[in-house]
Write a protein that holds these residues in place. Structure first.
Motif, PDB file in Angstrom:
ATOM      1  N   ARG A 133       0.786  -0.555  -0.016  1.00  0.00           N
ATOM      2  CA  ARG A 133       0.224   0.270  -0.159  1.00  0.00           C
ATOM      3  C   ARG A 133       0.894   1.644  -0.053  1.00  0.00           C
ATOM      4  O   ARG A 133      -0.265   2.181   0.230  1.00  0.00           O
ATOM      5  CB  ARG A 133      -0.681  -0.433   1.226  1.00  0.00           C
ATOM      6  N   THR A 135       2.083   3.184  -1.752  1.00  0.00           N
ATOM      7  CA  THR A 135       2.339   3.304  -3.734  1.00  0.00           C
ATOM      8  C   THR A 135       3.391   4.400  -3.561  1.00  0.00           C
ATOM      9  O   THR A 135       3.655   4.729  -5.675  1.00  0.00           O
ATOM     10  CB  THR A 135       0.580   3.365  -3.811  1.00  0.00           C
ATOM     11  N   PRO A 142       6.798   3.672 -11.066  1.00  0.00           N
ATOM     12  CA  PRO A 142       5.132   4.049 -11.531  1.00  0.00           C
ATOM     13  C   PRO A 142       4.886   4.138 -12.782  1.00  0.00           C
ATOM     14  O   PRO A 142       3.912   3.416 -13.142  1.00  0.00           O
ATOM     15  CB  PRO A 142       5.708   5.726 -11.022  1.00  0.00           C
ATOM     16  N   ALA A 145       4.572  -0.150 -13.141  1.00  0.00           N
ATOM     17  CA  ALA A 145       4.126  -0.985 -12.065  1.00  0.00           C
ATOM     18  C   ALA A 145       2.365  -1.229 -12.320  1.00  0.00           C
ATOM     19  O   ALA A 145       2.329  -0.758 -13.381  1.00  0.00           O
ATOM     20  CB  ALA A 145       3.766  -0.128 -10.736  1.00  0.00           C
ATOM     21  N   THR A 146       2.053  -2.770 -11.566  1.00  0.00           N
ATOM     22  CA  THR A 146       0.453  -3.017 -12.114  1.00  0.00           C
ATOM     23  C   THR A 146      -0.347  -2.314 -10.908  1.00  0.00           C
ATOM     24  O   THR A 146       0.152  -3.119  -9.508  1.00  0.00           O
ATOM     25  CB  THR A 146       0.725  -4.572 -12.079  1.00  0.00           C
ATOM     26  N   TRP A 147      -1.092  -1.550 -10.862  1.00  0.00           N
ATOM     27  CA  TRP A 147      -1.833  -1.291  -9.293  1.00  0.00           C
ATOM     28  C   TRP A 147      -3.083  -1.771  -9.460  1.00  0.00           C
ATOM     29  O   TRP A 147      -3.257  -2.200 -10.192  1.00  0.00           O
ATOM     30  CB  TRP A 147      -2.284   0.161  -9.767  1.00  0.00           C
ATOM     31  N   LYS A 149      -6.774  -1.704  -7.209  1.00  0.00           N
ATOM     32  CA  LYS A 149      -8.275  -1.175  -6.458  1.00  0.00           C
ATOM     33  C   LYS A 149      -8.766  -2.191  -5.625  1.00  0.00           C
ATOM     34  O   LYS A 149      -9.229  -3.235  -5.901  1.00  0.00           O
ATOM     35  CB  LYS A 149      -9.023  -0.915  -7.158  1.00  0.00           C
ATOM     36  N   LYS A 161      -2.197  -1.948 -15.052  1.00  0.00           N
ATOM     37  CA  LYS A 161      -1.032  -0.992 -15.173  1.00  0.00           C
ATOM     38  C   LYS A 161      -1.434   0.773 -16.073  1.00  0.00           C
ATOM     39  O   LYS A 161      -1.180   1.390 -15.026  1.00  0.00           O
ATOM     40  CB  LYS A 161      -0.417  -1.140 -16.430  1.00  0.00           C
ATOM     41  N   TYR A 166      -6.471   3.432  -8.007  1.00  0.00           N
ATOM     42  CA  TYR A 166      -5.908   2.625  -7.089  1.00  0.00           C
ATOM     43  C   TYR A 166      -5.405   2.763  -5.952  1.00  0.00           C
ATOM     44  O   TYR A 166      -5.361   3.641  -4.773  1.00  0.00           O
ATOM     45  CB  TYR A 166      -4.921   2.236  -7.981  1.00  0.00           C
ATOM     46  N   ASP A 167      -5.418   1.588  -4.659  1.00  0.00           N
ATOM     47  CA  ASP A 167      -4.545   2.026  -2.975  1.00  0.00           C
ATOM     48  C   ASP A 167      -4.135   0.939  -2.520  1.00  0.00           C
ATOM     49  O   ASP A 167      -3.097   1.096  -1.859  1.00  0.00           O
ATOM     50  CB  ASP A 167      -5.993   1.324  -2.046  1.00  0.00           C
ATOM     51  N   VAL A 169      -0.032  -1.300  -4.393  1.00  0.00           N
ATOM     52  CA  VAL A 169       0.696  -1.961  -5.869  1.00  0.00           C
ATOM     53  C   VAL A 169       1.134  -3.394  -5.759  1.00  0.00           C
ATOM     54  O   VAL A 169       1.084  -3.784  -4.785  1.00  0.00           O
ATOM     55  CB  VAL A 169       1.818  -1.208  -6.104  1.00  0.00           C
ATOM     56  N   ASP A 170       0.850  -3.684  -7.057  1.00  0.00           N
ATOM     57  CA  ASP A 170       1.261  -5.370  -7.607  1.00  0.00           C
ATOM     58  C   ASP A 170       2.162  -6.282  -7.277  1.00  0.00           C
ATOM     59  O   ASP A 170       3.279  -5.247  -7.200  1.00  0.00           O
ATOM     60  CB  ASP A 170       0.571  -5.944  -8.760  1.00  0.00           C
TER      61      ASP A 170
END
Length: 248
Positions: A133, A135, A142, A145-147, A149, A161, A166-167, A169-170
């Motif tokens: 979390r 982020t 950034p 990254a794969t975001w 939610k 991506k 989103y909240d 990051v993968d």
């Protein structure tokens, strides 16, 4: 528990450092070795390495690594490694029977990240994704990254991506059931490209994609996607301390 490590891609952003991303050294150890040893430390009894680009070189290294790491390693080659990464996931999952850790060859983790994820399964989900979390962490790229939610239960509502809301990051590590490769296949049947994110969104739309928050402790939750020269430089500097169980 088994593990599947995706090591089939071209690795274009690391080409100036190495012809093969999985064999790219970080402080003297190839990324694929770090991945295998991390999977073993998390409890995996077998690791399936999905190969593609430079497959002959990667596969030639695996028997030696299996002996030194004391773990069974099997190679599964994909027919066309230029296709989206979901095809690699399906290929690797075909070699395991039950739940499995799914990792990317270019991601490295502090031991508690995978150890916690390995215990995060449940009947209420088809996959559990490790998420961070933080982020705005300087360790995250950034642009690559794969975001993610999530809802109030911590289940995924959207992943990709390009999503704007989103909240988290993968982190590039999953505890997967066989629902995940089936979801990728279902997404392909519906006209999607076949990415791992396509399968994850398919499960998310059905309330079957959960998350595991890796926390905020600087050491215990450390991870890095070694995808370009900047990240490689960070890995060279930080990995030996953060992966002390591997580097000694």
């Amino acid at each position: 528990m088994d593990a599947v490590i995706i090591a089939a891609g071209f690795g274009s952003r690391l080409r100036d450092i190495s012809e093969s991303k999985p064999l790219t050294p970080v402080a003297g150890k190839p990324l694929i070795e770090l991945g295998v040893r991390q999977a073993a430390a998390a409890g995996a009894g077998k690791v399936v390495v999905v190969t593609g680009h430079e497959a002959d070189r990667v596969e030639a290294y695996l028997p030696q690594l299996a002996r030194e790491a004391g773990i069974v390693i099997e190679a599964q080659r994909v027919d066309d490694w230029s296709r989206p990464n979901g095809f690699s996931v399906m290929a690797g999952a075909s070699r395991v029977d039950a739940d499995f850790l799914l990792m990317m060859a270019d991601h490295i983790f502090a031991a508690p990240v995978l150890a916690g994820l390995a215990k995060a399964g449940g009947a209420d989900r088809g996959v559990t994704l490790g998420i961070d979390r933080r982020t705005s962490s300087p360790l995250i790229d950034p642009d690559d990254a794969t975001w993610v939610k999530t809802d109030d239960r911590g289940f995924i509502t959207a992943i990709g991506k390009t999503i704007l809301d989103y909240d988290a990051v993968d982190c590039g590590a999953f505890l997967a059931t066989q629902e995940l490769p089936a979801a990728i296949a279902a997404a392909i049947a519906e006209g999607k490209s076949g990415s791992l994110s396509d399968g994850m969104q398919w499960l998310a739309d059905r309330g079957r994609a959960a998350t595991h928050d890796i926390g905020s402790d600087e050491r215990a939750s450390w991870w890095l996607d070694v995808d370009d020269p900047r990240a490689h430089e960070l890995a060279e500097a930080q990995a030996p301390a953060m992966l002390s169980e591997i580097y000694g």
